[in-house]
Scaffold this motif. Structure first.
Motif, mmCIF file in Angstrom:
data_model
loop_
_atom_site.group_PDB
_atom_site.id
_atom_site.type_symbol
_atom_site.label_atom_id
_atom_site.label_comp_id
_atom_site.label_asym_id
_atom_site.label_seq_id
_atom_site.Cartn_x
_atom_site.Cartn_y
_atom_site.Cartn_z
ATOM 1 N N LYS A 5 50.334 32.515 -5.258
ATOM 2 C CA LYS A 5 50.542 31.255 -4.557
ATOM 3 C C LYS A 5 51.872 31.254 -3.812
ATOM 4 O O LYS A 5 52.000 30.654 -2.744
ATOM 5 N N ASP A 6 52.863 31.940 -4.378
ATOM 6 C CA ASP A 6 54.141 32.062 -3.688
ATOM 7 C C ASP A 6 53.995 32.876 -2.411
ATOM 8 O O ASP A 6 54.763 32.707 -1.462
ATOM 9 N N LEU A 7 52.997 33.759 -2.378
ATOM 10 C CA LEU A 7 52.684 34.531 -1.173
ATOM 11 C C LEU A 7 51.878 33.714 -0.174
ATOM 12 O O LEU A 7 51.490 34.218 0.870
ATOM 13 N N ASN A 8 51.611 32.478 -0.515
ATOM 14 C CA ASN A 8 50.790 31.580 0.294
ATOM 15 C C ASN A 8 49.311 31.969 0.263
ATOM 16 O O ASN A 8 48.557 31.696 1.198
ATOM 17 N N CYS A 9 48.891 32.631 -0.817
ATOM 18 C CA CYS A 9 47.479 32.917 -1.067
ATOM 19 C C CYS A 9 46.951 31.855 -2.032
ATOM 20 O O CYS A 9 47.646 31.450 -2.960
ATOM 21 N N LYS A 10 45.719 31.424 -1.841
ATOM 22 C CA LYS A 10 45.160 30.357 -2.669
ATOM 23 C C LYS A 10 45.034 30.776 -4.124
ATOM 24 O O LYS A 10 45.266 29.986 -5.034
ATOM 25 N N ASN A 11 44.673 32.039 -4.344
ATOM 26 C CA ASN A 11 44.484 32.538 -5.700
ATOM 27 C C ASN A 11 44.510 34.055 -5.674
ATOM 28 O O ASN A 11 44.720 34.671 -4.619
ATOM 29 N N PHE A 12 44.267 34.674 -6.834
ATOM 30 C CA PHE A 12 44.323 36.128 -6.925
ATOM 31 C C PHE A 12 43.220 36.776 -6.091
ATOM 32 O O PHE A 12 43.441 37.818 -5.460
ATOM 33 N N ALA A 13 42.045 36.175 -6.060
ATOM 34 C CA ALA A 13 40.940 36.725 -5.271
ATOM 35 C C ALA A 13 41.293 36.725 -3.788
ATOM 36 O O ALA A 13 41.000 37.690 -3.059
ATOM 37 N N GLU A 69 60.442 34.061 4.888
ATOM 38 C CA GLU A 69 59.343 34.419 4.006
ATOM 39 C C GLU A 69 58.012 33.940 4.555
ATOM 40 O O GLU A 69 57.929 32.930 5.233
ATOM 41 N N ARG A 70 56.966 34.644 4.241
ATOM 42 C CA ARG A 70 55.637 34.208 4.645
ATOM 43 C C ARG A 70 55.319 32.890 3.952
ATOM 44 O O ARG A 70 55.458 32.759 2.754
ATOM 45 N N GLY A 71 54.903 31.892 4.736
ATOM 46 C CA GLY A 71 54.663 30.587 4.159
ATOM 47 C C GLY A 71 55.900 29.714 4.148
ATOM 48 O O GLY A 71 55.813 28.507 3.959
ATOM 49 N N ASP A 72 57.066 30.311 4.374
ATOM 50 C CA ASP A 72 58.320 29.571 4.350
ATOM 51 C C ASP A 72 58.309 28.453 5.379
ATOM 52 O O ASP A 72 58.810 27.361 5.135
ATOM 53 N N GLU A 73 57.712 28.744 6.554
ATOM 54 C CA GLU A 73 57.701 27.751 7.604
ATOM 55 C C GLU A 73 56.865 26.529 7.222
ATOM 56 O O GLU A 73 57.112 25.419 7.677
ATOM 57 N N ILE A 74 55.851 26.717 6.352
ATOM 58 C CA ILE A 74 55.047 25.601 5.883
ATOM 59 C C ILE A 74 55.772 24.848 4.776
ATOM 60 O O ILE A 74 55.827 23.620 4.746
ATOM 61 N N GLN A 75 56.375 25.607 3.851
ATOM 62 C CA GLN A 75 57.035 24.993 2.709
ATOM 63 C C GLN A 75 58.281 24.204 3.111
ATOM 64 O O GLN A 75 58.692 23.286 2.416
ATOM 65 N N ARG A 76 58.881 24.541 4.241
ATOM 66 C CA ARG A 76 60.138 23.910 4.635
ATOM 67 C C ARG A 76 59.977 22.973 5.835
ATOM 68 O O ARG A 76 60.930 22.741 6.577
ATOM 69 N N LEU A 77 58.791 22.455 6.007
ATOM 70 C CA LEU A 77 58.562 21.542 7.125
ATOM 71 C C LEU A 77 59.447 20.301 7.041
ATOM 72 O O LEU A 77 59.718 19.662 8.055
ATOM 73 N N ASP A 78 59.897 19.971 5.834
ATOM 74 C CA ASP A 78 60.744 18.788 5.692
ATOM 75 C C ASP A 78 62.086 18.966 6.405
ATOM 76 O O ASP A 78 62.794 17.988 6.659
#
Length: 276
Positions: free
Chosen positions: A68-76, A178-187
């Motif tokens: 999830k930290d990699l911005n993947c929904k799950n292990f699959a 980081e990948r997903g960083d741009e989504i996580q830091r939208l604030d």
């Protein structure tokens, strides 16, 4: 499209796994997981979450959190992305038989080929760059209370390099790393922000969702790209440069050199215009 711009998969998840290894402490569990994955790549597409956890001396729950930290929904989903990345990487270098034969016969041919292509791409970029447009970009950066840069793969390196150079000119900008960083830091993004998206290829399926989410926070959005066709109504300004890209590798080569050169021009021009 011809070889001036091609749309193909970016092996971004491999890049981010390397980022964990490069910037994390070796005592960090996420470092251990990333390092284990990168040193057992061929096993990952078929490995179970329990077996990977055992390999990393951790729990399946920790593996799930890492995904999830990699911005993947799950292990699959993580394994699916890894499968795509590895399949793409298998075809990373794909020169024609004629060129392979020429290189085998005369290895110096490869050196000449890459230098000639890089020079040709830089010449195209050189011809299309107008200093008045560079001045507009510098003014946008100067006037913005906040500047955030978003780039993928080598464009992250370019963004970080540009961040450091502008800091020396007394202008702080933020470069998402980081990948997903741009989504996580939208604030961090608001109406006083200038968001600079740096992308050689501007893959629509990658960028449309990102731009929509960023625009919800009402910043000015500037995209810098080699893609002459990409459009998105939520982008305020698109600055396009010309150049060539190799047709025998899945990674950007000449495009990244063009971008690095462009941002060096912006950096020097900014310093001349806004001395403090």
């Amino acid at each position: 499209m011809d070889n001036k711009f091609r749309d193909y998969n970016e092996v971004d998840i491999l890049y981010i796994l390397m980022s964990y290894v490069n910037v994390s402490s070796s005592q960090d569990m996420y470092y251990t997981i990333a390092h284990t994955i990168l040193t057992h790549l061929e096993r990952i597409p078929t490995i179970s979450i329990n077996d990977l956890a055992d390999l990393c001396y951790t729990s399946p729950a920790t593996i799930s959190r890492f995904c999830k930290d990699l911005n993947c929904k799950n292990f699959a989903n993580f394994k699916y992305e890894m499968s795509i990345a590895l399949e793409t990487a298998r075809h990373e270098i794909h020169m024609s038989e004629e060129e392979c034969y020429e290189i085998q016969k005369n290895p110096q041919f490869l050196v000449d080929k890459i230098y000639q292509e890089t020079i040709a791409s830089l010449n195209l970029g050189h011809q299309c760059i107008n200093i008045h447009e560079i001045d507009k970009i510098c003014e946008m950066i100067y006037q913005a209370k906040k500047v955030q840069m978003i780039g993928y793969q080598f464009n992250k390196v370019i963004s970080n390099d540009f961040q450091m150079k502008l800091l020396k000119l007394k202008k702080f900008i933020y470069a998402f790393v980081e990948r997903g960083d741009e989504i996580q830091r939208l604030d961090m993004i608001d109406k006083d922000s200038l968001v600079i998206i740096v992308t050689v290829r501007a893959r629509k399926q990658l960028l449309d969702n990102l731009i929509d989410k960023v625009k919800e926070h009402q910043p000015q959005i500037l995209m810098i790209t080699m893609n002459q066709e990409y459009e998105n109504e939520n982008i305020n300004h698109i600055y396009r440069i010309d150049g060539l890209e190799s047709n025998y590798t899945e990674s950007s080569m000449q495009g990244t050199i063009n971008f690095l050169t462009l941002f060096n021009i912006i950096y020097v021009r900014y310093g001349l215009l806004y001395k403090k």
